[in-house]
Design a protein around this motif. Structure first.
Motif, PDB file in Angstrom:
ATOM      1  N   ILE A 189     -43.783  11.129  -5.125  1.00 22.24           N
ATOM      2  CA  ILE A 189     -44.557   9.977  -5.563  1.00 22.24           C
ATOM      3  C   ILE A 189     -43.607   9.068  -6.346  1.00 22.24           C
ATOM      4  CG2 ILE A 189     -45.368  11.191  -7.646  1.00 22.24           C
ATOM      5  CD1 ILE A 189     -47.995   9.582  -7.381  1.00 22.24           C
ATOM      6  N   MET A 190     -43.651   7.752  -6.089  1.00 23.42           N
ATOM      7  CA  MET A 190     -42.702   6.817  -6.693  1.00 23.42           C
ATOM      8  C   MET A 190     -43.433   5.731  -7.457  1.00 23.42           C
ATOM      9  SD  MET A 190     -39.821   6.449  -3.675  1.00 23.42           S
ATOM     10  CE  MET A 190     -38.591   5.817  -4.843  1.00 23.42           C
ATOM     11  N   THR A 191     -42.762   5.200  -8.471  1.00 25.35           N
ATOM     12  CA  THR A 191     -43.337   4.116  -9.267  1.00 25.35           C
ATOM     13  C   THR A 191     -42.450   2.886  -9.215  1.00 25.35           C
ATOM     14  OG1 THR A 191     -42.184   4.654 -11.333  1.00 25.35           O
ATOM     15  CG2 THR A 191     -44.244   5.823 -10.894  1.00 25.35           C
ATOM     16  N   ASP A 192     -43.052   1.759  -9.564  1.00 26.22           N
ATOM     17  CA  ASP A 192     -42.283   0.527  -9.767  1.00 26.22           C
ATOM     18  C   ASP A 192     -43.227  -0.518 -10.356  1.00 26.22           C
ATOM     19  OD1 ASP A 192     -39.290  -0.152  -8.543  1.00 26.22           O
ATOM     20  OD2 ASP A 192     -40.433  -1.943  -9.066  1.00 26.22           O
ATOM     21  N   LEU A 198     -42.550  -0.994  -3.681  1.00 32.58           N
ATOM     22  CA  LEU A 198     -43.389   0.168  -3.394  1.00 32.58           C
ATOM     23  C   LEU A 198     -43.797   0.191  -1.923  1.00 32.58           C
ATOM     24  CD1 LEU A 198     -45.618   0.264  -6.589  1.00 32.58           C
ATOM     25  CD2 LEU A 198     -43.681   1.742  -6.022  1.00 32.58           C
ATOM     26  N   ASP A 199     -44.078  -0.976  -1.354  1.00 28.75           N
ATOM     27  CA  ASP A 199     -44.382  -1.047   0.075  1.00 28.75           C
ATOM     28  C   ASP A 199     -43.196  -0.547   0.887  1.00 28.75           C
ATOM     29  OD1 ASP A 199     -46.855  -2.115  -0.517  1.00 28.75           O
ATOM     30  OD2 ASP A 199     -46.229  -4.197  -0.195  1.00 28.75           O
ATOM     31  N   SER A 203     -42.854   2.790   3.399  1.00 30.12           N
ATOM     32  CA  SER A 203     -42.374   2.669   4.776  1.00 30.12           C
ATOM     33  C   SER A 203     -41.150   3.531   5.032  1.00 30.12           C
ATOM     34  CB  SER A 203     -42.050   1.203   5.096  1.00 30.12           C
ATOM     35  OG  SER A 203     -40.868   0.777   4.424  1.00 30.12           O
ATOM     36  N   MET A 204     -40.426   3.904   3.955  1.00 35.94           N
ATOM     37  CA  MET A 204     -39.202   4.695   4.100  1.00 35.94           C
ATOM     38  C   MET A 204     -39.420   6.178   3.856  1.00 35.94           C
ATOM     39  SD  MET A 204     -36.428   2.044   2.421  1.00 35.94           S
ATOM     40  CE  MET A 204     -35.004   3.083   2.762  1.00 35.94           C
ATOM     41  N   GLY A 205     -40.694   6.583   3.574  1.00 34.13           N
ATOM     42  CA  GLY A 205     -40.952   8.017   3.517  1.00 34.13           C
ATOM     43  C   GLY A 205     -41.647   8.553   2.291  1.00 34.13           C
ATOM     44  N   ALA A 206     -41.856   7.740   1.253  1.00 33.18           N
ATOM     45  CA  ALA A 206     -42.548   8.237   0.061  1.00 33.18           C
ATOM     46  C   ALA A 206     -43.967   8.655   0.426  1.00 33.18           C
ATOM     47  CB  ALA A 206     -42.578   7.168  -1.024  1.00 33.18           C
ATOM     48  N   ASP A 330     -36.399  -8.763  -3.688  1.00 33.50           N
ATOM     49  CA  ASP A 330     -36.314  -8.793  -2.226  1.00 33.50           C
ATOM     50  C   ASP A 330     -35.152  -7.967  -1.681  1.00 33.50           C
ATOM     51  OD1 ASP A 330     -38.475 -10.590  -2.126  1.00 33.50           O
ATOM     52  OD2 ASP A 330     -37.135 -12.302  -2.434  1.00 33.50           O
ATOM     53  N   VAL A 331     -34.377  -7.351  -2.577  1.00 30.41           N
ATOM     54  CA  VAL A 331     -33.131  -6.696  -2.151  1.00 30.41           C
ATOM     55  C   VAL A 331     -33.153  -5.212  -2.474  1.00 30.41           C
ATOM     56  CG1 VAL A 331     -30.636  -6.597  -2.498  1.00 30.41           C
ATOM     57  CG2 VAL A 331     -31.790  -8.814  -2.433  1.00 30.41           C
ATOM     58  N   LEU A 332     -32.821  -4.381  -1.494  1.00 34.13           N
ATOM     59  CA  LEU A 332     -32.470  -2.994  -1.757  1.00 34.13           C
ATOM     60  C   LEU A 332     -30.957  -2.859  -1.741  1.00 34.13           C
ATOM     61  CD1 LEU A 332     -35.066  -0.756   0.130  1.00 34.13           C
ATOM     62  CD2 LEU A 332     -34.696  -0.928  -2.335  1.00 34.13           C
ATOM     63  N   LYS A 333     -30.335  -3.158  -0.607  1.00 29.96           N
ATOM     64  CA  LYS A 333     -28.880  -3.047  -0.532  1.00 29.96           C
ATOM     65  C   LYS A 333     -28.324  -4.141   0.376  1.00 29.96           C
ATOM     66  CE  LYS A 333     -26.827  -0.226  -2.101  1.00 29.96           C
ATOM     67  NZ  LYS A 333     -26.062  -0.122  -3.396  1.00 29.96           N
TER      68      LYS A 333
END
Length: 340
Positions: A189-192, A198-199, A203-206, A330-333
């Motif tokens: 489970i993840m927070t932000d 969070l979306d 979509s990446m597996g949480a 808007d940026v992860l990497k």
């Protein structure tokens, strides 16, 4: 050759520097194909990274293709696609002797303490060179390093199948740690504070996400754990209040992994740790995690393509830095490609 140099805070230039040469028998020269921009690179750019000195060739997330090797090198050859571990250690201090070279007493990181990998060519010791065994997209060779941070976090937290894990923060490191935890068989489970992140995490597996500005985290954790409380917490927010919250939220016999490097005290009492017999583990850089990440890339259980938001030619470094500083939500990497 061309390289990206931070001359001083807020001053970045594409400069000509000498191409590296083989000087030691274990040296490997790599033609860099891609590099990921990290928060520490931003810190060097804006003057908030206290570990860096100027001027500095930045970049510690990088990979490419071997072009030349020293006479004693046996693990790689010209033409191999590789990722480069930026951690340089002494090999003889206590930490190194017990296999913890990532916290060497004289630790140096390429791109921070010494010149790094945002250049057309890099020379590094064979021990720092990690080979891909399958053909792989050159754009993602530089993204092994951030996933190694996720592997180290999971090792330090002893995260395994059946664990329920809270990851505080859904930035690049939180996402990498989540994907590794999922690969290990855990539920996450993840927070932000940012819904868009969070979306992306979902979509990446949480398994679940919590928008902490609008939801009660403690209630969600009790529901997530069937009323037991959360046994494993990874704090990638890295501020005093998030560390304090981790200690409060962890269930008895829980484990907390801390990544922060801020020199600011937290208000935590010994009793909060002792009564629940919590295990609190620091996690820094990576400790021989590259081969596990490469295996995950190659078997499809880790997804660098999902982590990459956009790629830029290295000559457009200022455009990339502006994107990160002005639109962080808007940026992860962002990935730099070293091509003409």
């Amino acid at each position: 050759m061309k390289a990206i140099k931070v001359i001083e805070p807020f001053k970045v230039e594409i400069v000509d520097v000498p191409k590296p040469e083989i000087k030691n028998d274990d040296d490997v020269i790599v033609r860099i194909t891609s590099g990921g921009i990290c928060g520490s690179d931003i810190g060097i750019y804006n003057g908030t990274n206290s570990l860096a000195t100027y001027p500095r060739l930045i970049g510690h997330e990088f990979g490419g293709i071997v072009t030349e090797t020293g006479k004693n090198v046996t693990s790689v050859k010209a033409g191999d696609k590789v990722a480069v571990d930026p951690v340089i250690s002494c090999g003889h201090c206590y930490a190194c002797r017990i296999g913890r070279h990532n916290v060497c007493s004289t630790l140096e990181v390429m791109g921070v303490h010494r010149d790094g990998g945002f250049a057309e060519f890099v020379c590094a010791p064979e021990a720092n060179i990690h080979k891909f065994h399958k053909d792989f997209d050159e754009s993602f060779l530089g993204l092994v390093e951030p996933f190694t941070i996720g592997v180290e976090i999971n090792r330090r937290g002893q995260i395994t199948k059946g664990d329920k894990v809270l990851i505080m923060g859904s930035g690049p490191i939180g996402i990498a740690a989540m994907q590794v935890a999922k690969r290990n068989g855990a539920e996450v489970i993840m927070t932000d504070l940012v819904k868009e992140r969070l979306d992306k995490a979902l979509s990446m597996g949480a398994d679940e996400v919590v928008l902490v500005s609008e939801e009660n985290l403690e209630e969600r954790l009790l529901k997530f754990t069937d009323g037991e409380g959360i046994p494993v917490i990874v704090d990638t927010v890295c501020i005093p209040s998030s560390f304090e919250q981790s200690v409060q939220l962890a269930c008895p016999a829980g484990r907390i992994v801390v990544l922060g490097l801020k020199n600011v005290p937290s208000q935590i009492t010994m009793a909060d740790i002792t009564k629940k017999e919590l295990t609190i583990a620091g996690s820094r850089l990576n400790n021989n995690c590259f081969d596990e990440v490469i295996a995950g890339f190659e078997d499809g259980t880790l997804h660098p393509e999902q982590l990459m938001t956009k790629s830029y030619n290295y000559k457009d470094i200022m455009e990339a830095l502006t994107m990160i500083t002005e639109h962080p939500q808007d940026v992860l990497k962002l990935v730099l490609k070293f091509e003409d």
